[in-house]
Design a protein around this motif. Structure first.
Motif, mmCIF file in Angstrom:
data_model
loop_
_atom_site.group_PDB
_atom_site.id
_atom_site.type_symbol
_atom_site.label_atom_id
_atom_site.label_comp_id
_atom_site.label_asym_id
_atom_site.label_seq_id
_atom_site.Cartn_x
_atom_site.Cartn_y
_atom_site.Cartn_z
ATOM 1 N N ASP A 1 19.706 -7.657 20.029
ATOM 2 C CA ASP A 1 20.486 -7.612 21.273
ATOM 3 C C ASP A 1 19.877 -6.651 22.292
ATOM 4 O O ASP A 1 20.076 -6.791 23.498
ATOM 5 C CB ASP A 1 21.918 -7.116 20.987
ATOM 6 N N SER A 2 19.176 -5.636 21.790
ATOM 7 C CA SER A 2 18.598 -4.637 22.706
ATOM 8 C C SER A 2 17.271 -5.114 23.282
ATOM 9 O O SER A 2 16.626 -4.373 24.028
ATOM 10 C CB SER A 2 18.349 -3.320 21.972
ATOM 11 N N PHE A 3 16.823 -6.300 22.905
ATOM 12 C CA PHE A 3 15.512 -6.771 23.354
ATOM 13 C C PHE A 3 15.639 -8.143 24.034
ATOM 14 O O PHE A 3 15.392 -9.185 23.420
ATOM 15 C CB PHE A 3 14.538 -6.827 22.169
ATOM 16 N N SER B 1 0.816 -1.216 0.000
ATOM 17 C CA SER B 1 0.000 0.000 0.000
ATOM 18 C C SER B 1 0.850 1.266 0.000
ATOM 19 O O SER B 1 0.295 2.359 -0.001
ATOM 20 C CB SER B 1 -0.868 0.011 1.250
ATOM 21 N N VAL B 2 2.168 1.143 0.012
ATOM 22 C CA VAL B 2 2.961 2.332 0.342
ATOM 23 C C VAL B 2 2.740 3.480 -0.648
ATOM 24 O O VAL B 2 2.715 3.300 -1.863
ATOM 25 C CB VAL B 2 4.474 2.002 0.487
ATOM 26 N N ILE B 3 2.523 4.637 -0.055
ATOM 27 C CA ILE B 3 2.346 5.890 -0.807
ATOM 28 C C ILE B 3 3.438 6.826 -0.326
ATOM 29 O O ILE B 3 3.661 6.951 0.888
ATOM 30 C CB ILE B 3 0.951 6.487 -0.539
ATOM 31 N N ASN C 1 8.825 6.572 9.698
ATOM 32 C CA ASN C 1 7.691 6.510 8.770
ATOM 33 C C ASN C 1 7.214 5.083 8.525
ATOM 34 O O ASN C 1 6.020 4.862 8.297
ATOM 35 C CB ASN C 1 8.045 7.216 7.468
ATOM 36 N N SER C 2 8.113 4.096 8.616
ATOM 37 C CA SER C 2 7.663 2.706 8.485
ATOM 38 C C SER C 2 6.796 2.321 9.676
ATOM 39 O O SER C 2 5.706 1.750 9.502
ATOM 40 C CB SER C 2 8.851 1.739 8.417
ATOM 41 N N GLY C 3 7.269 2.631 10.876
ATOM 42 C CA GLY C 3 6.519 2.280 12.083
ATOM 43 C C GLY C 3 5.129 2.896 12.066
ATOM 44 O O GLY C 3 4.128 2.231 12.359
ATOM 45 N N GLY C 4 5.051 4.177 11.700
ATOM 46 C CA GLY C 4 3.757 4.867 11.641
ATOM 47 C C GLY C 4 2.833 4.229 10.616
ATOM 48 O O GLY C 4 1.672 3.912 10.901
ATOM 49 N N ALA D 1 10.245 -1.978 13.216
ATOM 50 C CA ALA D 1 10.387 -0.914 12.200
ATOM 51 C C ALA D 1 11.559 -0.042 12.635
ATOM 52 O O ALA D 1 11.426 1.158 12.874
ATOM 53 C CB ALA D 1 9.092 -0.120 12.096
ATOM 54 N N THR D 2 12.699 -0.694 12.779
ATOM 55 C CA THR D 2 13.855 -0.069 13.433
ATOM 56 C C THR D 2 14.905 0.450 12.435
ATOM 57 O O THR D 2 16.068 0.634 12.796
ATOM 58 C CB THR D 2 14.489 -1.074 14.420
ATOM 59 N N GLY D 3 14.497 0.633 11.206
ATOM 60 C CA GLY D 3 15.377 1.311 10.263
ATOM 61 C C GLY D 3 16.381 0.405 9.561
ATOM 62 O O GLY D 3 16.240 -0.831 9.556
HETATM 63 P P1 NAP Z 1 13.931 5.030 10.526
HETATM 64 O O1 NAP Z 1 13.483 6.324 9.984
HETATM 65 O O2 NAP Z 1 15.374 4.821 10.701
HETATM 66 O O3 NAP Z 1 13.201 4.824 11.944
HETATM 67 C C1 NAP Z 1 13.590 3.789 12.789
HETATM 68 C C2 NAP Z 1 12.803 3.844 14.093
HETATM 69 O O4 NAP Z 1 13.202 2.739 14.885
HETATM 70 C C3 NAP Z 1 13.084 5.094 14.909
HETATM 71 O O5 NAP Z 1 11.922 5.443 15.619
HETATM 72 C C4 NAP Z 1 14.176 4.621 15.869
HETATM 73 O O6 NAP Z 1 14.212 5.328 17.086
HETATM 74 C C5 NAP Z 1 13.680 3.208 16.148
HETATM 75 N N1 NAP Z 1 14.751 2.335 16.607
HETATM 76 C C6 NAP Z 1 15.917 2.030 15.988
HETATM 77 N N2 NAP Z 1 16.646 1.199 16.743
HETATM 78 C C7 NAP Z 1 15.940 0.978 17.872
HETATM 79 C C8 NAP Z 1 16.159 0.225 19.050
HETATM 80 N N3 NAP Z 1 17.295 -0.471 19.229
HETATM 81 N N4 NAP Z 1 15.223 0.229 20.012
HETATM 82 C C9 NAP Z 1 14.076 0.936 19.865
HETATM 83 N N5 NAP Z 1 13.803 1.687 18.779
HETATM 84 C C10 NAP Z 1 14.727 1.702 17.791
HETATM 85 O O7 NAP Z 1 13.406 3.811 9.623
HETATM 86 P P2 NAP Z 1 12.078 3.704 8.730
HETATM 87 O O8 NAP Z 1 10.891 4.188 9.474
HETATM 88 O O9 NAP Z 1 12.075 2.327 8.198
HETATM 89 O O10 NAP Z 1 12.315 4.709 7.520
HETATM 90 C C11 NAP Z 1 13.402 4.528 6.612
HETATM 91 C C12 NAP Z 1 13.300 5.576 5.507
HETATM 92 O O11 NAP Z 1 12.204 5.282 4.651
HETATM 93 C C13 NAP Z 1 13.091 6.988 6.011
HETATM 94 O O12 NAP Z 1 13.762 7.869 5.150
HETATM 95 C C14 NAP Z 1 11.606 7.179 5.866
HETATM 96 O O13 NAP Z 1 11.223 8.538 5.749
HETATM 97 C C15 NAP Z 1 11.329 6.384 4.605
HETATM 98 N N6 NAP Z 1 9.950 5.877 4.562
HETATM 99 C C16 NAP Z 1 9.050 6.540 3.787
HETATM 100 C C17 NAP Z 1 7.739 6.103 3.744
HETATM 101 C C18 NAP Z 1 6.761 6.829 2.858
HETATM 102 O O14 NAP Z 1 7.176 7.643 2.028
HETATM 103 N N7 NAP Z 1 5.487 6.579 2.997
HETATM 104 C C19 NAP Z 1 7.333 5.011 4.482
HETATM 105 C C20 NAP Z 1 8.272 4.361 5.259
HETATM 106 C C21 NAP Z 1 9.587 4.803 5.303
HETATM 107 P P3 NAP Z 1 15.249 6.543 17.335
HETATM 108 O O15 NAP Z 1 14.697 7.731 16.625
HETATM 109 O O16 NAP Z 1 15.206 6.660 18.809
HETATM 110 O O17 NAP Z 1 16.587 6.102 16.817
#
Ligand code: NAP
Length: 514
Positions: free
Chosen positions: A140-142, A39-41, A176-179, A310-312
């Motif tokens: 490891d953090s969990f 569904s990603v937009i 943004n992934s988590g949301g 959704a930890t990036g």
């Molecule tokens: P992200 O932006 O890196 O977010 C990762 C989230 O995980 C952050 O809230 C981070 O918290 C948390 N996290 C990381 N390690 C953690 C840990 N050990 N314990 C607890 N929380 C942890 O990753 P993403 O959301 O996958 O996004 C990746 C990229 O894709 C971004 O540029 C985003 O804007 C883009 N994206 C775009 C869309 C869209 O256009 N619709 C959708 C999804 C993603 P902290 O902030 O505390 O580090």
């Protein structure tokens, strides 16, 4: 340009299909490739994310589903006749300096296609492999995750919500992934818990008068005005506006840091799902049990069926052996493009940035600069000057953003574009533009800083840029006008003047009476 500069490698054929399917989407993510959900937009709008000499069609929506973005990329490739330069289904195995690199700047490139390896010599390399491929899965953090009996996965493995119907799901991370995942899952799941270790300020895609938020915020006027204010004033203004929509403290989202200190989370639906009770915001997880999770505030949720991390992401370039070093997403590149210590500047990283805004036009401008450097038309500074610039940028980033591996390649949209444009000789000169074309200057300064601005002058000037700028608002409105609404004239039952006289008379009577 030597022909060897014009090879593009793609691991899969994403261009050949004429069928309108979701072309980048495989049911199962492939190792080494980016992965998205059905569904990603995208959360950047079409006028801000297009390539600078190829506007996105006026009937395309402002925020596009990934299939529409793919359509646009196909149109672009066709328009500029790029397909002949692209080698599909080919993986780059290694890129190494040739023995005579210090005099030629040439590279040996080994590729692999259908099990067969091939080697070729190249004059220049652009690395465009992205930074959202390697899942960052911080198990490891969990503590206790090893005994958790439910399913767990990284957000890159998420495709659609149906299989979570009636389940209890935890999403960790509020990027943004988590949301997006929390919102989408909450329509199917029995309950979604969104766990965040520090909270987030949540922006809307839709801003004033229904314009896309990047259209409203990314103007030269606002950037200029922002520089007149202190960072604290800008933060306060932005936080007040977001809290006016919904109070971030009441919704359990308010972080300890200011809004400008974190990469923005954009989600129009999240507050709606929170107020409906379908998403419950929770703190970080202290530990997992066999059936659930205990959070840092001591609360416990039982009967958890699935967890999404959704930890990036992290990034690396295993094919580029000794040329660059990446430690915890930290890399040293001049202007986020050029390794500073190469004997010859024939290697460029494109798109290894995380902008506050769309990435495509920035990557395009990086490429325009890199080709000029490769051709010797622009000389890079000395290695020590480049290192000083890199250090300054890293220090600024560390001062501004909360410490996190997601904040190592942050750039501001207009500031970074202008910085590159200065080097490439394509930054619009507002003074001379004003003398020649006041109407255009008004839109360039007060309107959204769309990528066409970097085609008004200099190398790569495009004759269509002026028209594209002056018609950009029409392209924003066009896809919304799917129903004619006619003129709206408000007929008051009482003329305005009579109303005023009536109010004054009423006050006079009240005063006389009392
Ligand atoms: P992200 O932006 O890196 O977010 C990762 C989230 O995980 C952050 O809230 C981070 O918290 C948390 N996290 C990381 N390690 C953690 C840990 N050990 N314990 C607890 N929380 C942890 O990753 P993403 O959301 O996958 O996004 C990746 C990229 O894709 C971004 O540029 C985003 O804007 C883009 N994206 C775009 C869309 C869209 O256009 N619709 C959708 C999804 C993603 P902290 O902030 O505390 O580090």
């Amino acid at each position: 340009m030597p022909p060897s500069l014009l090879q593009l490698y793609f691991p899969e054929s994403i261009f050949k299909s004429n069928v309108h399917v979701l072309p980048l989407l495989q049911e199962n993510p492939e190792e080494g490739r980016a992965s998205i959900y059905k569904s990603v937009i995208i959360n950047t709008s079409k006028e801000m994310m297009c390539f600078s000499d190829f506007p996105i069609p006026d009937d395309f929506p402002n925020y596009m589903h990934h299939s529409k973005i793919m359509d646009y990329f196909r149109m672009y490739a066709k328009h500029f006749d790029l397909l002949k330069y692209i080698r599909f289904k080919t993986t780059v195995v290694s890129v190494t300096k040739r023995p005579d690199f210090s005099s030629t700047g040439q590279w040996d490139v080994v590729t692999e296609s259908e099990g067969k390896q091939e080697s070729a010599v190249f004059d220049g390399i652009m690395v465009c492999s992205g930074h959202h491929t390697n899942a960052h899965l911080p198990l490891d953090s969990f503590p206790g995750i090893e005994k958790f009996k439910g399913r767990y996965a990284h957000s890159r493995d998420y495709k659609n919500p149906q299989e979570f119907s009636g389940k209890r799901v935890i999403v960790i991370g509020i990027g943004n992934s988590g949301g997006d995942l929390a919102v989408e899952l909450s329509h199917e799941a029995d309950q979604v818990f969104l766990s965040t270790r520090r909270g987030a300020w949540v922006l809307n895609r839709i801003a004033e008068e229904g314009y896309p938020v990047d259209i409203v915020l990314s103007t030269r006027f606002k950037t200029f005005f922002k520089k007149m204010l202190t960072t604290s004033m800008v933060n306060q203004w932005a936080e007040n506006r977001l809290n006016a929509r919904f109070n971030h403290a009441h919704y359990g989202l308010r972080p300890q840091h200011r809004i400008m200190s974190q990469h923005p989370t954009i989600n129009d639906d999240l507050p709606n799902r929170i107020i409906s009770g379908k998403v419950l915001v929770k703190p970080n997880i202290r530990e997992f049990t066999e059936t659930g999770a205990i959070f840092e505030d001591g609360t416990k949720e039982e009967n958890i069926d699935a967890v999404f991390f959704a930890t990036g992401y992290s990034f690396s370039f295993p094919f580029l052996q000794d040329c660059v070093k990446v430690v915890e997403n930290q890399i040293s590149l001049y202007k986020f493009i050029f390794p500073p210590h190469l004997e010859k500047p024939t290697l460029a990283f494109i798109g290894l940035i995380q902008p506050l805004g769309a990435i495509m036009p920035l990557s395009e401008l990086q490429s325009r600069l890199a080709t000029q450097v490769f051709k010797g038309l622009i000389r890079l500074p000395t290695a020590s000057d480049m290192m000083a610039d890199i250090t300054q940028k890293k220090d600024e980033m560390a001062r501004r953003y909360v410490k996190s591996p997601r904040h190592t390649i942050q750039v501001d949209y207009i500031e970074y574009m202008d910085e590159l444009a200065c080097l490439a000789g394509v930054k619009p000169n507002l003074l001379s533009l004003f003398l020649m074309d006041p109407k255009l200057t008004k839109e360039v300064f007060f309107g959204p800083c769309t990528p066409y601005q970097y085609r008004l002058r200099g190398p790569g000037k495009w004759d269509g840029a002026r028209k594209a700028i002056l018609t950009q608002r029409e392209r924003i409105i066009k896809p919304l006008k799917t129903r004619a609404v006619g003129d709206y004239t408000h007929h008051t039952s009482m003329p305005y003047l009579i109303k005023i006289v009536g109010i004054v008379a009423l006050f006079a009577i009240i005063f006389a009476y009392f």
